[in-house]
Design a protein around this motif. Structure first.
Motif, PDB file in Angstrom:
ATOM      1  N   ASP A 298     -46.198  26.025 -77.280  1.00  0.00           N
ATOM      2  CA  ASP A 298     -46.522  26.594 -78.598  1.00  0.00           C
ATOM      3  C   ASP A 298     -47.384  25.580 -79.359  1.00  0.00           C
ATOM      4  O   ASP A 298     -46.940  24.458 -79.616  1.00  0.00           O
ATOM      5  CB  ASP A 298     -45.242  26.864 -79.375  1.00  0.00           C
ATOM      6  CG  ASP A 298     -45.528  27.446 -80.754  1.00  0.00           C
ATOM      7  OD1 ASP A 298     -46.706  27.796 -81.024  1.00  0.00           O
ATOM      8  OD2 ASP A 298     -44.591  27.549 -81.571  1.00  0.00           O
ATOM      9  N   PRO A 299     -48.640  25.930 -79.716  1.00  0.00           N
ATOM     10  CA  PRO A 299     -49.499  24.947 -80.391  1.00  0.00           C
ATOM     11  C   PRO A 299     -48.924  24.465 -81.719  1.00  0.00           C
ATOM     12  O   PRO A 299     -49.068  23.303 -82.085  1.00  0.00           O
ATOM     13  CB  PRO A 299     -50.821  25.694 -80.578  1.00  0.00           C
ATOM     14  CG  PRO A 299     -50.489  27.139 -80.429  1.00  0.00           C
ATOM     15  CD  PRO A 299     -49.334  27.211 -79.499  1.00  0.00           C
ATOM     16  N   ASN A 300     -48.268  25.338 -82.480  1.00  0.00           N
ATOM     17  CA  ASN A 300     -47.679  24.913 -83.754  1.00  0.00           C
ATOM     18  C   ASN A 300     -46.559  23.901 -83.531  1.00  0.00           C
ATOM     19  O   ASN A 300     -46.466  22.882 -84.220  1.00  0.00           O
ATOM     20  CB  ASN A 300     -47.147  26.122 -84.517  1.00  0.00           C
ATOM     21  CG  ASN A 300     -48.256  26.964 -85.107  1.00  0.00           C
ATOM     22  OD1 ASN A 300     -49.090  26.451 -85.849  1.00  0.00           O
ATOM     23  ND2 ASN A 300     -48.295  28.236 -84.764  1.00  0.00           N
ATOM     24  N   ALA A 301     -45.708  24.193 -82.540  1.00  0.00           N
ATOM     25  CA  ALA A 301     -44.615  23.260 -82.253  1.00  0.00           C
ATOM     26  C   ALA A 301     -45.154  21.938 -81.725  1.00  0.00           C
ATOM     27  O   ALA A 301     -44.630  20.859 -82.024  1.00  0.00           O
ATOM     28  CB  ALA A 301     -43.652  23.886 -81.240  1.00  0.00           C
ATOM     29  N   LEU A 302     -46.244  21.999 -80.939  1.00  0.00           N
ATOM     30  CA  LEU A 302     -46.853  20.784 -80.402  1.00  0.00           C
ATOM     31  C   LEU A 302     -47.331  19.873 -81.535  1.00  0.00           C
ATOM     32  O   LEU A 302     -47.053  18.671 -81.556  1.00  0.00           O
ATOM     33  CB  LEU A 302     -48.010  21.174 -79.481  1.00  0.00           C
ATOM     34  CG  LEU A 302     -48.713  20.071 -78.702  1.00  0.00           C
ATOM     35  CD1 LEU A 302     -49.223  20.626 -77.365  1.00  0.00           C
ATOM     36  CD2 LEU A 302     -49.899  19.532 -79.499  1.00  0.00           C
TER      37      LEU A 302
ATOM     38  N   LEU B  24     -44.581  16.714 -75.409  1.00  0.00           N
ATOM     39  CA  LEU B  24     -45.860  17.409 -75.576  1.00  0.00           C
ATOM     40  C   LEU B  24     -46.298  18.076 -74.278  1.00  0.00           C
ATOM     41  O   LEU B  24     -46.866  19.178 -74.291  1.00  0.00           O
ATOM     42  CB  LEU B  24     -46.941  16.423 -76.034  1.00  0.00           C
ATOM     43  CG  LEU B  24     -46.764  15.831 -77.431  1.00  0.00           C
ATOM     44  CD1 LEU B  24     -47.922  14.878 -77.745  1.00  0.00           C
ATOM     45  CD2 LEU B  24     -46.698  16.930 -78.495  1.00  0.00           C
ATOM     46  N   SER B  25     -46.061  17.441 -73.137  1.00  0.00           N
ATOM     47  CA  SER B  25     -46.501  18.019 -71.861  1.00  0.00           C
ATOM     48  C   SER B  25     -45.754  19.305 -71.537  1.00  0.00           C
ATOM     49  O   SER B  25     -46.267  20.161 -70.815  1.00  0.00           O
ATOM     50  CB  SER B  25     -46.305  17.000 -70.740  1.00  0.00           C
ATOM     51  OG  SER B  25     -44.921  16.692 -70.571  1.00  0.00           O
TER      52      SER B  25
ATOM     53  N   VAL C  66     -50.510   8.301 -80.787  1.00  0.00           N
ATOM     54  CA  VAL C  66     -49.960   9.643 -81.017  1.00  0.00           C
ATOM     55  C   VAL C  66     -51.089  10.672 -81.091  1.00  0.00           C
ATOM     56  O   VAL C  66     -51.016  11.752 -80.503  1.00  0.00           O
ATOM     57  CB  VAL C  66     -49.116   9.655 -82.307  1.00  0.00           C
ATOM     58  CG1 VAL C  66     -48.708  11.080 -82.650  1.00  0.00           C
ATOM     59  CG2 VAL C  66     -47.887   8.774 -82.134  1.00  0.00           C
ATOM     60  N   ALA C  67     -52.150  10.320 -81.793  1.00  0.00           N
ATOM     61  CA  ALA C  67     -53.280  11.246 -81.925  1.00  0.00           C
ATOM     62  C   ALA C  67     -53.897  11.547 -80.565  1.00  0.00           C
ATOM     63  O   ALA C  67     -54.255  12.701 -80.268  1.00  0.00           O
ATOM     64  CB  ALA C  67     -54.342  10.658 -82.854  1.00  0.00           C
ATOM     65  N   ALA C  68     -54.034  10.530 -79.722  1.00  0.00           N
ATOM     66  CA  ALA C  68     -54.603  10.740 -78.388  1.00  0.00           C
ATOM     67  C   ALA C  68     -53.710  11.662 -77.574  1.00  0.00           C
ATOM     68  O   ALA C  68     -54.193  12.569 -76.877  1.00  0.00           O
ATOM     69  CB  ALA C  68     -54.799   9.404 -77.683  1.00  0.00           C
ATOM     70  N   GLN C  69     -52.372  11.416 -77.635  1.00  0.00           N
ATOM     71  CA  GLN C  69     -51.455  12.274 -76.883  1.00  0.00           C
ATOM     72  C   GLN C  69     -51.511  13.716 -77.394  1.00  0.00           C
ATOM     73  O   GLN C  69     -51.518  14.671 -76.614  1.00  0.00           O
ATOM     74  CB  GLN C  69     -50.023  11.719 -76.987  1.00  0.00           C
ATOM     75  CG  GLN C  69     -49.809  10.421 -76.205  1.00  0.00           C
ATOM     76  CD  GLN C  69     -48.361   9.954 -76.291  1.00  0.00           C
ATOM     77  OE1 GLN C  69     -47.763   9.987 -77.363  1.00  0.00           O
ATOM     78  NE2 GLN C  69     -47.805   9.516 -75.165  1.00  0.00           N
TER      79      GLN C  69
ATOM     80  N   GLU D 218     -55.473  20.112 -75.753  1.00  0.00           N
ATOM     81  CA  GLU D 218     -56.537  20.533 -74.836  1.00  0.00           C
ATOM     82  C   GLU D 218     -55.926  21.133 -73.567  1.00  0.00           C
ATOM     83  O   GLU D 218     -56.392  22.160 -73.066  1.00  0.00           O
ATOM     84  CB  GLU D 218     -57.425  19.337 -74.500  1.00  0.00           C
ATOM     85  CG  GLU D 218     -58.690  19.689 -73.749  1.00  0.00           C
ATOM     86  CD  GLU D 218     -59.752  20.258 -74.678  1.00  0.00           C
ATOM     87  OE1 GLU D 218     -60.735  20.779 -74.149  1.00  0.00           O
ATOM     88  OE2 GLU D 218     -59.571  20.167 -75.909  1.00  0.00           O
ATOM     89  N   ASN D 219     -54.866  20.487 -73.035  1.00  0.00           N
ATOM     90  CA  ASN D 219     -54.201  21.011 -71.839  1.00  0.00           C
ATOM     91  C   ASN D 219     -53.577  22.373 -72.101  1.00  0.00           C
ATOM     92  O   ASN D 219     -53.577  23.254 -71.231  1.00  0.00           O
ATOM     93  CB  ASN D 219     -53.133  20.034 -71.344  1.00  0.00           C
ATOM     94  CG  ASN D 219     -53.741  18.756 -70.781  1.00  0.00           C
ATOM     95  OD1 ASN D 219     -54.909  18.747 -70.404  1.00  0.00           O
ATOM     96  ND2 ASN D 219     -52.971  17.684 -70.743  1.00  0.00           N
ATOM     97  N   LEU D 220     -53.037  22.541 -73.298  1.00  0.00           N
ATOM     98  CA  LEU D 220     -52.427  23.829 -73.657  1.00  0.00           C
ATOM     99  C   LEU D 220     -53.479  24.935 -73.672  1.00  0.00           C
ATOM    100  O   LEU D 220     -53.235  26.053 -73.204  1.00  0.00           O
ATOM    101  CB  LEU D 220     -51.754  23.708 -75.026  1.00  0.00           C
ATOM    102  CG  LEU D 220     -50.990  24.958 -75.506  1.00  0.00           C
ATOM    103  CD1 LEU D 220     -49.910  25.341 -74.505  1.00  0.00           C
ATOM    104  CD2 LEU D 220     -50.377  24.689 -76.878  1.00  0.00           C
TER     105      LEU D 220
END
Length: 913
Positions: free
Chosen positions: A52-56, A47-48, A180-183, A189-191
């Motif tokens: 791409d938001p969709n891929a994330l 995730l870091s 998982v939801a927190a990550q 948000e970082n993206l």
């Protein structure tokens, strides 16, 4: 046979086996935990690095599904305003994202977002609609949902469906899903922050390139600006200082370049006044590029008229102002000379005919905007040709100059004087008060002109013929007004020296029309063109016709039915109302007698004018008509306005007391629009008060009108008088008046005014007002919902119907007021945002119109000021912002009904005690 094993050895072997199983299970659990931790660590790394938001979202959704062993998973991120989903990513059976994209708060998901806590359910039927999810969602037998929370804000949800194997999600699954939801939330948000930084960097590069381009443009501009004949100034709008000026600017104003560049901050205080004036003018000048004119001062004190054009341009992070000043002093001086020659009389300096027309046009525009009148005067000096021929043209010119000065001194500053040529002058008079004030000005002019003029030691007496036309009475066009004033002036000149005349074409036309109407009315009286129409009155207790008002109508040959508003004022002003009034009383008594003989005695009221009391024959007329037709005096009612009662109070009281003693009924028409004094109510022998239509029209929606109507009803009943409401046109008005004890009504709701034959048929057929039927649900707790959104009305009605209430719905405030007037409502539920009238205004009015109600406000808007004000004033008992919790809303509605019930029981107990 082998010997049996010892009991001790058997127990030991079993214990060893049990411990072996426990170790195996622990190892399996540790391996599972290790795999989950590894997967979560890998997820954080993936995730870091994802951009791409969709891929994330797809990665987070897949990992959660795999770790928790679910058949289906879905993650959704809300928009910033929470109104819908920005992204939705499912994994598993891969349904279309449109299943939840438009309904992020569907069923259990809304609960998840509102509670912001994990939610688990198991043992479900598989039908997704049991959880409030769309019907085309994959089957759900078990459910685990967790919110996506970042910085204490719920940004979306992650949920899993259909646990494989055991069939129910465990507490461990819940912790994994929450992790998982927190990550995912933090990575998303970082993206977004990464995107903002990238865009900001691009903007900085763009600004730097623009600054470089501007510097190059300024260098080229500096080369060209010194070559122009106009003064050019460059000012830094941020630092409020001159950046550069060209050589022409220095020459035009007499200051060096260094003096301009040093002008900022404290240096302003010591700078020359002329330079400060220029600096301040440039600071406040129009920045759109429009050309403006201004008068400026040079260093030597000389004045110059300049054209100023300013434009502000972007200069890096700041703004640069370019100002161009052009000296147009010579051009303006030439223009003024030409203007004076073309628009002003060279002899007197007054506006000539052309300029006078322009001034007249401006005056008419001003008058139209303020609803003023304008007087146009034309003056012609009597016998001026003789004076001019006798004394010579030089003396004649000087006399014209003295005459012009006398006019200017006499008239007001706001008036205009002009010379049209020869001995003809004109004047424009602004008349804000009244057209009649023109007469005062004319008298002043005549007095001023009558004073002797001294010319070369010789006194000369002059007179002038004056014609006057008035806007808008005579005409609205400048040319027409001048023509009418000219006609009036020649009429005055024909009548003799020193005369004045007003143009009277329109007044003559009005007089002729008025005379024609008077003659037509006299003809109507003599030839029976009047007829009486009857508008029924209805008793609200019985619903039966209790009487009728006789209304005068005029069927004028060739014109049709003429409005009473046109001819009745003329009848009163000419005194013809006395003859017509006698005819009305006679005809009303004749009709009463006929209906009485037919077994249908009914009371008829006739309107009586104050003029009829003045001639002192009213009492004899009424007594004579009653005697001739043999009717019961109680069947005749006189309706008088408050103004007619007070016009000749003592005489009116004496006549009415005599008629009252005879049995004639007396009522006050249009009560509340005139004196409305308790003093005269005591003095006059009255039977009824008629509530004027002006108060009845909005009695169900206007608290002031409702208060006036209730005050009239209560006051009348306290004085043993009955009340009749005029102009009842709607069922809601009828219900309101009936509920509050009004005795009778009259209006289109029951019947328009009709001919005598039609009214007789209504009597014969027993035409009556429908009795107020008892609604089968009238005794049930009644809830009124007011919302202009039909869908929301249906939702709320269906949601609350299960509680057994009678639910009334209104799409507007007007409908809501009608329902309040027609039904006994206990609780009101109203939306704040509605067309025509806001929810707070509706509640404030409902507080007065229906004080014994419990009022709940719903709103989806952030502006709480009007709602808080309404709460403080007691207009709102509860308030909810959308979306609201159904359980809380339902409980507060129940509380409202319980509170009103306790209040009603308490009032009943107090009354019995």
């Amino acid at each position: 046979a082998s010997p049996a094993p010892a009991a001790g050895s058997t127990g030991a072997a079993g214990s060893v086996g049990h411990m072996t199983d426990q170790l195996a299970n622990s190892l399996t659990s540790l391996q599972a935990v290790s795999l989950r931790l590894t997967a979560l660590i890998d997820l954080g790394i993936s995730l870091s690095a994802e951009r791409d938001p969709n891929a994330l979202l797809r990665t987070g959704c897949r990992v959660a599904r795999d770790i928790c062993m679910a058949r289906y998973a879905c993650v959704g991120v809300l928009r910033e305003d929470g109104s819908g989903t920005a992204l939705v990513m499912p994994c598993g059976e891969e349904p279309s994202t449109a299943v939840l994209a438009g309904s992020p708060r569907a069923g259990v998901l809304g609960t998840l977002l509102d509670r912001a806590q994990p939610l688990r359910q198991s043992g479900l039927s598989g039908d997704p609609q049991d959880l409030g999810l769309p019907g085309d969602h994959p089957p759900v037998h078990s459910f685990l949902g967790v919110p996506l929370v970042v910085r204490e804000r719920v940004r979306g949800w992650l949920y899993l469906a259909d646990k494989t194997g055991s069939g129910a999600f465990s507490e461990v699954d819940e912790r994994v899903a929450a992790t998982v939801a927190a990550q995912v939330a933090v990575a998303y948000e970082n993206l977004q922050l990464y995107d903002e930084i990238r865009l900001h960097h691009a903007q900085l590069k763009s600004d730097l390139a623009a600054r470089q381009r501007l510097d190059e443009e300024l260098r080229r501009f500096r080369t060209a600006m010194d070559a122009t004949a106009d003064a050019i100034f460059l000012l830094d709008r941020t630092a409020l200082r001159f950046v550069d000026v060209n050589a022409t600017a220095c020459a035009m104003f007499g200051y060096g370049r260094d003096e301009f560049l040093a002008l900022q901050g404290q240096a302003l205080d010591s700078a020359p006044a002329a330079l400060r004036q220029l600096y301040e003018l440039l600071q406040v000048a129009e920045q759109s590029g429009a050309i403006t004119e201004s008068t400026l001062t040079r260093r030597d004190g000389a004045r110059l008229v300049a054209e100023l054009q300013c434009r502000t341009l972007r200069a890096g992070a700041g703004w640069m102002q370019v100002a161009v000043v052009r000296d147009i002093s010579e051009r303006k001086a030439t223009e003024q000379r030409l203007l004076k020659l073309s628009h002003f009389d060279t002899l007197t300096g007054l506006p000539n005919r052309t300029q006078f027309k322009v001034a007249l046009g401006r005056a008419l525009e001003q008058a139209q905007g303020h609803a003023w009148s304008v007087g146009v005067l034309l003056l012609d000096i009597d016998r001026f040709k003789t004076i001019n021929d006798t004394l010579g043209h030089g003396c004649g010119d000087r006399l014209l100059q003295l005459f012009a000065s006398r006019l200017v001194e006499t008239l007001r500053v706001r008036d205009t004087i002009g010379r049209f040529g020869g001995d003809e002058f004109g004047a424009i008079l602004m008349l804000p008060d009244s057209p009649r004030s023109a007469m005062v000005v004319v008298d002043k002019l005549r007095e001023a002109i009558a004073r002797p003029f001294v010319l070369d030691g010789r006194e000369l007496s002059l007179t002038a013929s004056i014609g006057v036309a008035v806007y808008p009475t005579d005409a609205a066009e400048p040319e027409t007004l001048l023509r009418f004033a000219d006609n009036a002036m020649y009429r005055a000149k024909a009548d003799g020296n020193g005369a004045f005349r007003f143009f009277t074409a329109e007044m003559n036309a009005e007089s002729m029309a008025r005379l024609d109407l008077e003659n037509a009315l006299r003809h109507a009286i003599d030839h029976g063109e009047f007829v009486l129409y009857y508008q029924p009155k209805v008793h609200l207790g019985s619903g039966r016709i209790s009487g009728a008002e006789a209304l005068l109508r005029w069927q004028r040959p060739g014109h049709g039915m003429v409005s009473p508003a046109v001819f009745i004022p003329v009848l009163e002003e000419t005194g013809l109302i006395v003859r017509v009034g006698q005819w009305v009383i006679e005809e009303a008594c004749r009709a009463i007698a006929g209906w009485s003989r037919a077994g249908m005695p009914v009371q008829v009221s006739v309107n009586v004018s104050g003029v009829q009391f003045v001639v002192e024959t009213l009492e004899e007329d009424i007594k004579g008509a009653i005697g001739r037709h043999g009717i019961s005096p109680e069947l005749l009612e006189l309706e008088l306005t408050e103004s007619s009662l007070m016009s000749n109070a003592e005489q009116t009281i004496a006549v009415l007391r005599n008629l009252k003693a005879l049995g004639v009924q007396i009522s006050v028409d249009d009560f509340g629009t005139g004196y409305s004094s308790l003093a005269y109510l005591k003095r006059f022998p009255l039977d009824k008060l008629k509530i004027d239509i002006a108060f009845v029209r909005e009695v169900t929606s206007n608290p002031d009108d409702a208060a006036i109507v209730l005050a009239i009803i209560n006051m009348a009943h306290s004085l043993n008088l009955k009340t009749v409401a005029e102009g009842v046109e709607r069922e809601a008005q009828l219900s309101y008046l009936r509920r509050h004890g009004c005795d009778e009504i009259q209006g289109f709701w029951f019947s328009r005014p009709v001919e005598a034959s039609a009214f007789e048929a209504m009597l014969a057929q027993g035409h009556a007002l429908a009795a107020p039927g008892e609604h089968p649900e009238e005794d049930k707790p009644t809830l009124l919902i007011v919302d202009d959104d039909s869908f929301m009305l249906d939702v709320l009605s269906d949601f609350l119907a299960q509680d057994g209430y009678r639910i009334l719905t209104a799409h507007s405030a007007a409908e809501g007021f009608d329902l309040l007037a027609r039904h006994h409502v206990q609780v009101i539920l109203c939306d704040q945002c509605m067309p025509m009238m806001s929810g707070t205004e509706f509640m404030e009015r409902a507080k007065t119109l229906a004080p014994h109600t419990f009022r709940i406000m719903l709103s989806a808007y952030a502006d709480l000021a009007p709602i808080i004000s309404a709460i403080n004033q007691g207009a709102i008992d509860r308030f909810y912002t959308k979306p609201w919790k159904g359980a809380a809303l339902r409980e507060n509605i129940r509380e409202g009904f319980r509170l009103l019930s306790r209040q009603r029981d308490g009032s009943a107990a107090y009354t019995q005690h």
